[in-house]
Design an enzyme around this catalytic site. Structure first.
Site, PDB file in Angstrom:
ATOM      1  N   CYS A  87      38.131  43.261  33.591  1.00  0.00           N
ATOM      2  CA  CYS A  87      38.948  42.056  33.702  1.00  0.00           C
ATOM      3  C   CYS A  87      40.131  42.121  32.736  1.00  0.00           C
ATOM      4  O   CYS A  87      41.003  42.945  32.904  1.00  0.00           O
ATOM      5  CB  CYS A  87      38.072  40.821  33.498  1.00  0.00           C
ATOM      6  SG  CYS A  87      38.798  39.309  34.143  1.00  0.00           S
ATOM      7  N   HIS A 195      33.157  41.813  37.082  1.00  0.00           N
ATOM      8  CA  HIS A 195      32.364  41.884  35.848  1.00  0.00           C
ATOM      9  C   HIS A 195      30.979  42.477  36.070  1.00  0.00           C
ATOM     10  O   HIS A 195      30.028  41.716  36.278  1.00  0.00           O
ATOM     11  CB  HIS A 195      32.194  40.470  35.276  1.00  0.00           C
ATOM     12  CG  HIS A 195      33.433  39.887  34.693  1.00  0.00           C
ATOM     13  ND1 HIS A 195      33.769  40.034  33.370  1.00  0.00           N
ATOM     14  CD2 HIS A 195      34.415  39.151  35.248  1.00  0.00           C
ATOM     15  CE1 HIS A 195      34.916  39.402  33.122  1.00  0.00           C
ATOM     16  NE2 HIS A 195      35.331  38.858  34.252  1.00  0.00           N
ATOM     17  N   GLU A 197      29.034  43.580  33.829  1.00  0.00           N
ATOM     18  CA  GLU A 197      28.162  43.167  32.717  1.00  0.00           C
ATOM     19  C   GLU A 197      27.565  41.779  32.935  1.00  0.00           C
ATOM     20  O   GLU A 197      26.637  41.382  32.250  1.00  0.00           O
ATOM     21  CB  GLU A 197      28.929  43.235  31.389  1.00  0.00           C
ATOM     22  CG  GLU A 197      29.824  42.056  31.045  1.00  0.00           C
ATOM     23  CD  GLU A 197      31.132  42.004  31.854  1.00  0.00           C
ATOM     24  OE1 GLU A 197      31.327  42.830  32.759  1.00  0.00           O
ATOM     25  OE2 GLU A 197      31.942  41.097  31.562  1.00  0.00           O
TER      26      GLU A 197
END
Lengths: 223, 87
Positions: A87, A195, A197
């Protein structure tokens, strides 16, 4: 895998990045403040997290890309070390010249925050070896400036060299060729708007991001 | 040594979609300004620099091209004028 999560003023996914790295990459992860001149000894992965470094002033990622720690990150990348930018981290990578292209305002000007589907286009990178080619994974996005742009020659080169690693199945932001994530020529630097994660535990709604971290671990073992 | 005022104008390259400009254009059309077209939204940045003209010009070129704009997607131009002390 020893991981350095870089914190800029305005990073807000740094905690998620650290958590995912500790959960999936053997605990050995730590924060590194952007004013530091060097990375911790033995750093194998640099994680540039999402957020709004410097409030996205000037251009998203522009000021962070010129902060002191980025010299060390560039040197790390030049040595072949792994760098993952998610990002805002992707924006920092393009602004610093570690990856080609630029991220501009989403086609519809809206901030988008929702799960999207990505197709894994290349599984022969250190970041994607644990996926299968063509696999569709669900990973969240949260960005206002994720519209990937590069000149036609650069796009042709990225496509020709297999550097487009993730592609949106339903392009949310207007990115050229539905590009969601690319790797550097050497394959050791990955930038992506979604994302992974935030998709590493069933509790979070998807575990599809785990593959990226599993891939990195595998790549390190085989080095 | 003199003091200079610089004005830097940063705009998206013509080939880049400018959703902000398009939104403004549509709004103007709704406000009965249907004859307005080609709206592009950019940035205007002011700076004050001191030094000799040659130094300041070189520095401004560097700042404009390497920090204030992103040459991948933006064009930038600048204007420089000497500031009169005490004026």
């Amino acid at each position: 895998m020893k991981t350095a999560v870089i914190q800029f003023p305005g990073s807000n996914c740094d905690g998620d990045a650290l958590h995912a790295a500790q959960l999936l990459l053997d605990q050995d992860a730590q924060f590194v403040w952007h004013t530091e001149a060097g990375l911790p000894q033995g750093t194998e992965l640099v994680f540039l997290p999402g957020g709004f470094s410097y409030g996205d002033h000037l251009r998203s990622g522009a000021i962070a890309a010129r902060s002191p720690i980025m010299q060390a990150v560039k040197a790390h990348a030049e040595r072949g070390g792994f760098v993952l930018g998610v990002c805002n981290g992707f924006q920092v990578l393009t602004e610093s010249g570690l990856l080609p292209g630029a991220l501009s305002r989403n086609r519809d000007l809206h901030f988008l925050c929702r799960p999207v589907h990505l197709r894994v286009e290349n599984t022969s990178t250190a970041f994607t070896g644990a996926y299968t080619k063509g696999q569709v994974i669900e990973v969240p996005i949260a960005h206002g400036e994720g519209n990937y742009y590069a000149d036609p020659e650069t796009i042709a080169r990225l496509e020709g060299e297999g550097q487009v690693v993730f592609r949106y199945t339903d392009n949310p932001n207007g990115s050229l060729n539905d590009i969601a994530g690319i790797v550097s020529e050497r394959g050791n630097v990955l930038g992506m708007m979604p994302h992974p994660e935030r998709a590493v535990e069933a509790l979070l709604g998807s575990e599809d991001g785990r593959g990226l971290f599993d891939s990195l671990k595998g790549a390190l073992v085989s080095r | 040594m003199s003091t200079f005022k610089a004005k830097v104008f940063v705009t998206l390259k013509p080939s880049i979609l400018d959703p902000q400009g398009r939104t403004v254009e549509r709004a103007l059309s709704h406000l009965a300004h249907g004859n307005v077209s080609g709206v592009r939204v950019g940035k205007y940045i002011e700076l004050t620099l001191s030094g000799s003209r040659a130094e300041v010009e070189a520095q401004l070129k560097d700042i404009t091209e390497n920090v204030l704009s992103n040459p991948v997607m933006e064009d930038a131009r600048w204007e420089l004028s000497e500031e009169l002390v005490g004026a």
